[in-house]
Design an enzyme around this catalytic site. Structure first.
Site, PDB file in Angstrom:
ATOM      1  CE  LYS A 195      -3.637   2.479   2.410  1.00  0.00           C
ATOM      2  NZ  LYS A 195      -4.727   2.427   3.386  1.00  0.00           N
ATOM      3  CE  LYS A 248      -6.010   1.954  -0.838  1.00  0.00           C
ATOM      4  NZ  LYS A 248      -6.384   2.151   0.528  1.00  0.00           N
TER       5      LYS A 248
END
Ligand code: PBG
Length: 324
Positions: A195, A248
């Site tokens: 992330k 992400k």
């Protein structure tokens, strides 16, 4: 040996041939639709930066799940906007918190809809960070307990899967242990593993009301410049028990999606995040792009890069287009 012997266009001459040659197929099985639960009655707050996305009170969220199910989408991920925030994110692990209430109501009405919950503290902390703080320092180890309690409360409410998005070190292991010792051995963990600290989360923070009140998230989310680190992060989450690993955002990080897939042979999720959605919507509303083709191309690209599943705000539209 190349031209004129080789003519790749031979295999592109007709729709039958193109379909036969097609390597990547989008399917409703791939989509996870993000939804936002908020307190109140009959609330349906539009989010200006994310046309088509709403903060929904529980009964409206359940109603919306009816639409999601009708479209053939099989999984959702639920985020919560609490009534009050405090230093220790009490609303995140409250048995009767907004996500816990929403999950119970959804599972009651739609037991077969697969409900994933986002496990994080930033929507619930007064300071908007994903962990406990001391001054302006975001603490790692003291945060793990709260994340594990949050995941446990989601599982107890009936969540099918939990998805920690906080980026604290060791949280997957802490959550796994907590779930296992409380009878939830079979609840999978989808870890937001790679992330990145991304500007593409901006519109999400409007809808989730989770912008940090000081500083930024760069001491826990990853530097967008780093690929090797993404592989190390993902490897650690797998060692700690992650069942699915996530990259992400999606579109600016397709190289990471591919590297993670090749490196680990694990189920990979990619999060086509809020900013990616907003940019497409803004251009589409201006009539500058062909939204349907752009969205299906982007989602196909994410899948081709190696994603097995895609979290996307486009899921409902894509489901309609795939059904045409
Ligand atoms: C919570 C969380 C965020 C997103 C998912 N979970 C925001 C953030 O880290 O600030 C972003 C999702 C999106 O942009 O669509 N930590």
């Amino acid at each position: 040996m190349a031209f004129p012997l080789q003519r790749p266009r031979r295999l592109r001459g007709s729709e039958v041939m193109r379909a036969m040659m097609r390597e990547t197929h989008l399917s409703l099985d791939d989509f996870i639709y993000p939804m936002f639960a908020i307190y109140g009655n009959d609330v349906k707050n539009p989010v200006p930066s994310m046309p088509g996305v709403f903060q929904l009170s529980v009964e409206n969220l359940v109603k919306e799940c009816g639409e999601v199910v009708r479209l053939g989408i099989k999984a959702i991920i639920v985020f919560g906007i609490p009534e009050t925030k405090d230093e220790v994110a009490s609303g995140a692990y409250d048995q009767n918190g907004i996500v816990q209430q929403a999950v119970r109501a959804i599972k009651k009405e739609f037991p077969d809809l697969y409900v994933i919950t986002d496990v994080c503290l930033c929507e619930y902390t007064s300071h908007g960070h994903c962990g406990m703080i001391e001054g302006e320092k975001i603490l790692n180890d003291p945060t793990l307990h709260y994340l594990a309690e949050t995941a446990l409360s989601h599982a107890a409410a009936g969540a099918d899967m939990v998805a920690p998005s906080d980026m604290m070190d060791g949280r997957v292991g802490a959550i796994r242990e907590k779930l296992d010792t409380h009878g939830f051995k079979d609840i999978p963990i989808m870890a937001y593993s790679a992330k990145f600290s991304s500007a593409f989360y901006g519109p999400f923070r409007d809808v989730a009301e989770s912008a940090p009140q000081f500083g930024d998230r760069r001491s826990y989310q990853m530097d967008p410049a780093n690929g090797d680190e993404a592989i190390r992060e993902t490897g650690l989450d797998i060692e700690e028990g992650a069942d699915i690993v996530m990259v992400k955002p999606a579109l600016p990080y397709l190289d990471i999606v591919r590297r993670v897939k090749d490196e680990f042979n694990m189920p990979v999720a990619a999060y086509n995040v809020s900013g990616e959605y907003s940019m497409v919507k803004a251009a589409a509303l201006n009539g500058w792009i062909d939204e349907k083709r752009i969205v299906l191309e982007a989602l196909t690209g994410i899948k081709r890069a190696g994603a097995d599943m895609i979290l996307t705000y486009h899921a409902k539209d894509a489901a309609r287009w795939l059904a045409e």
